[in-house]
Design an enzyme around this catalytic site. Structure first.
Site, PDB file in Angstrom:
ATOM      1  N   ASP A 327      27.740  43.522  42.301  1.00  0.00           N
ATOM      2  CA  ASP A 327      28.827  42.720  42.891  1.00  0.00           C
ATOM      3  C   ASP A 327      28.319  41.407  43.480  1.00  0.00           C
ATOM      4  O   ASP A 327      29.119  40.588  43.956  1.00  0.00           O
ATOM      5  CB  ASP A 327      29.528  43.521  43.992  1.00  0.00           C
ATOM      6  CG  ASP A 327      30.328  44.675  43.411  1.00  0.00           C
ATOM      7  OD1 ASP A 327      30.713  44.592  42.228  1.00  0.00           O
ATOM      8  OD2 ASP A 327      30.557  45.659  44.128  1.00  0.00           O
ATOM      9  N   ARG A 407      35.516  38.095  45.240  1.00  0.00           N
ATOM     10  CA  ARG A 407      34.123  37.648  45.327  1.00  0.00           C
ATOM     11  C   ARG A 407      33.927  36.247  44.726  1.00  0.00           C
ATOM     12  O   ARG A 407      33.005  35.537  45.103  1.00  0.00           O
ATOM     13  CB  ARG A 407      33.191  38.668  44.676  1.00  0.00           C
ATOM     14  CG  ARG A 407      33.239  40.018  45.394  1.00  0.00           C
ATOM     15  CD  ARG A 407      32.071  40.908  45.096  1.00  0.00           C
ATOM     16  NE  ARG A 407      32.420  42.297  45.356  1.00  0.00           N
ATOM     17  CZ  ARG A 407      32.461  42.859  46.564  1.00  0.00           C
ATOM     18  NH1 ARG A 407      32.158  42.169  47.633  1.00  0.00           N
ATOM     19  NH2 ARG A 407      32.798  44.132  46.699  1.00  0.00           N
TER      20      ARG A 407
HETATM   21  C1  S3P Z   1      31.800  50.720  43.084  1.00  0.00           C
HETATM   22  C2  S3P Z   1      31.085  50.631  41.930  1.00  0.00           C
HETATM   23  C3  S3P Z   1      30.865  49.382  41.198  1.00  0.00           C
HETATM   24  C4  S3P Z   1      31.196  48.162  42.035  1.00  0.00           C
HETATM   25  C5  S3P Z   1      32.474  48.325  42.786  1.00  0.00           C
HETATM   26  C6  S3P Z   1      32.386  49.521  43.725  1.00  0.00           C
HETATM   27  C7  S3P Z   1      31.973  52.034  43.715  1.00  0.00           C
HETATM   28  O1  S3P Z   1      31.715  49.371  40.061  1.00  0.00           O
HETATM   29  O2  S3P Z   1      31.270  47.016  41.215  1.00  0.00           O
HETATM   30  O3  S3P Z   1      32.760  47.177  43.550  1.00  0.00           O
HETATM   31  O4  S3P Z   1      32.364  52.095  44.906  1.00  0.00           O
HETATM   32  O5  S3P Z   1      31.704  53.036  43.055  1.00  0.00           O
HETATM   33  P1  S3P Z   1      31.247  50.041  38.667  1.00  0.00           P
HETATM   34  O6  S3P Z   1      31.191  51.491  38.853  1.00  0.00           O
HETATM   35  O7  S3P Z   1      32.324  49.632  37.689  1.00  0.00           O
HETATM   36  O8  S3P Z   1      29.927  49.414  38.372  1.00  0.00           O
END
Ligand code: S3P
Length: 450
Positions: A327, A407
């Site tokens: 992120d 973001r």
């Molecule tokens: C998250 C996982 C990530 C991240 C998101 C939060 C989570 O996404 O980008 O902001 O809390 O499990 P992805 O699982 O798609 O990578």
């Protein structure tokens, strides 16, 4: 919800220096999971430091719709859960707004129940791929009664009388997919197994254990992780303290590094090894970041970050680090814009399917503000300008398109704090999803956003 309110353009101007101590809001990933597990577990869960952003509030409403009780006691949230396996059928569709985490994790949590559930979101969430969660759920016996083309929202699921456990290799590096399968496993007899080739954020595993689930994790020499959860066990309410979100701390951290004469302290930031890729990267770039007062809080390592303005230099960020800072690439690209030389970011394919196509959104925003960059399928190269001369854009009043992506908005507002000219974003309201009070916090440190 942000997508329904009118867009709020914001402009950020060069700051003299940033100074002070500020605690950024609670971690978003932990906040979602605390509400979900607190709403499911028997008895009471007390959550301190919950992120009260729109994404998380949508999860709270969703848990209430399936039988959890919630109220506020001072600053804490108290949840009374239904008990594992005892969630109730909701009256209507769930609205997840902008939140991929809320939506995907709840698909796992509710998909294994023998009643229909419907999932909706804003324009950003409705364009994101859900097949990554639907496919394993189908293997467990969940029916997808309705979906838009390509596995998009709105989606309606219907669990069978009883789901079947699976042994599933998650090929996309996604903690959300891992969590959705483990959550579906909670209402499934037998042992549900997930294999991930490399570590992604492990809050689900840690919190499930904390709530009493029978869960085992093994890690092979090559980094492959196998996680098994025994279904239909008892989960018991817990006290959860939510640490400050490292993904939110990223914004004041980068701002302090690039604005001359700055020194800020960010207390209680979570330092989970699957979340600290940006700190490692900024340190490699020459960033003066000191981690003090390291301690354990509720099963997570936390610490206070002292960040001082620094002369940054461009580096190549290894692809293997992507999951631990997925992120944070937009704001890293901003740091890179003020670094000496070139920064190469590789292995970024997942950025294409975040709240926006983040790779494209960042590249367009950089170009518009005078930063030379090159965008590939899954990589970005940024050429920095350490003194910020020629960066920013006011002459033609063009604003960075944020595409309902919090973001992107915050990253470019950080950019304006060190650019020669102000940086304008087309919509700051979307920041409410993850970082309520962002503008006040940054202005309190010495920023000039309005
Ligand atoms: C998250 C996982 C990530 C991240 C998101 C939060 C989570 O996404 O980008 O902001 O809390 O499990 P992805 O699982 O798609 O990578």
């Amino acid at each position: 919800m942000s997508s329904e309110t009118s867009a709020k353009p914001l402009s950020s101007s060069r700051a003299k220096s940033l100074n002070g101590i500020c605690r950024v809001p609670g971690d978003k990933s932990i906040s979602h999971r605390a509400l979900m597990l607190g709403g499911l577990a028997s008895g009471e869960t007390k959550i301190s430091g919950l992120l009260e952003g729109e994404d998380v509030i949508n999860t709270l409403k969703t848990m209430q719709a399936v039988g959890a009780l919630a109220h506020k006691d001072g600053d804490d949230w108290i949840m009374s859960g239904t008990g594992n396996g005892l969630l109730l059928a909701p009256d209507g569709a769930f609205e997840f707004g902008n939140s991929g985490t809320g939506c995907r994790l709840c698909m796992g949590l509710f998909g294994a129940y023998d009643f229909p559930t419907t999932y909706k979101g804003d324009a950003s969430l409705s364009s994101r791929p859900m097949s990554r969660v639907l496919n394993p759920l189908r293997e467990m016996g969940v029916q997808v009664l309705a979906e838009e083309e390509g596995g998009r929202l709105p989606i309606t699921l219907q669990g069978p009388w009883q789901t079947a456990p699976i042994d599933y290799v998650v090929l996309v590096p996604s903690a959300q997919v891992k969590a959705a399968i483990l959550f579906a496993g909670l209402n499934t007899p037998g042992v549900t197994k997930v294999v991930e080739p490399h570590l992604t954020r492990d809050h689900t595993e840690k919190m499930l254990k904390g709530f009493g689930a029978e869960l085992e994790v093994t890690t092979a020499a090559n980094g492959e992780r196998r996680i098994s959860v025994e279904g239909q066990g008892k989960l018991v309410g817990q006290d959860v303290t939510v640490p400050a979100d490292p993904s939110s701390a990223a914004f004041p951290m980068v701002a302090a590094l690039i604005v001359e004469g700055s020194e800020i302290t960010l207390p209680d930031v979570m330092l989970n090894e699957a979340r600290v890729g940006l700190i490692t990267t900024l340190m490699e770039m020459g960033g003066d970041i000191e981690i003090t007062n390291k301690r354990n809080s509720g099963g997570e390592e936390i610490g206070d970050l002292v960040v001082k303005s620094s002369e940054l230099k461009g580096i190549t960020v290894p692809a293997e680090r992507a999951a631990s800072m997925i992120d944070e690439y937009p704001v890293l690209a901003v740091a890179a814009s003020f670094a000496k030389g070139e920064t190469n970011m590789i292995g970024l394919h997942e950025l294409r399917v975040k709240e926006s196509d983040r790779l494209a959104a960042v590249a367009r925003g950089l170009e518009m503000n005078g930063v030379p960059c090159e965008e590939g399928d899954d990589w970005l190269k940024v050429q920095g300008r350490p003194d910020g001369k020629g960066l920013g854009n006011i002459s033609n009043n063009a604003s960075v398109a944020t595409h309902l992506d919090h973001r992107i908005a915050m990253s470019f507002l950080v950019m304006g704090m060190a650019s020669e000219k102000p940086v304008i974003v087309d919509d700051g309201s979307i920041m409410e999803t993850s970082f309520p009070g962002f503008v006040n916090l940054m202005n309190g440190l010495g920023g000039s956003i309005g």
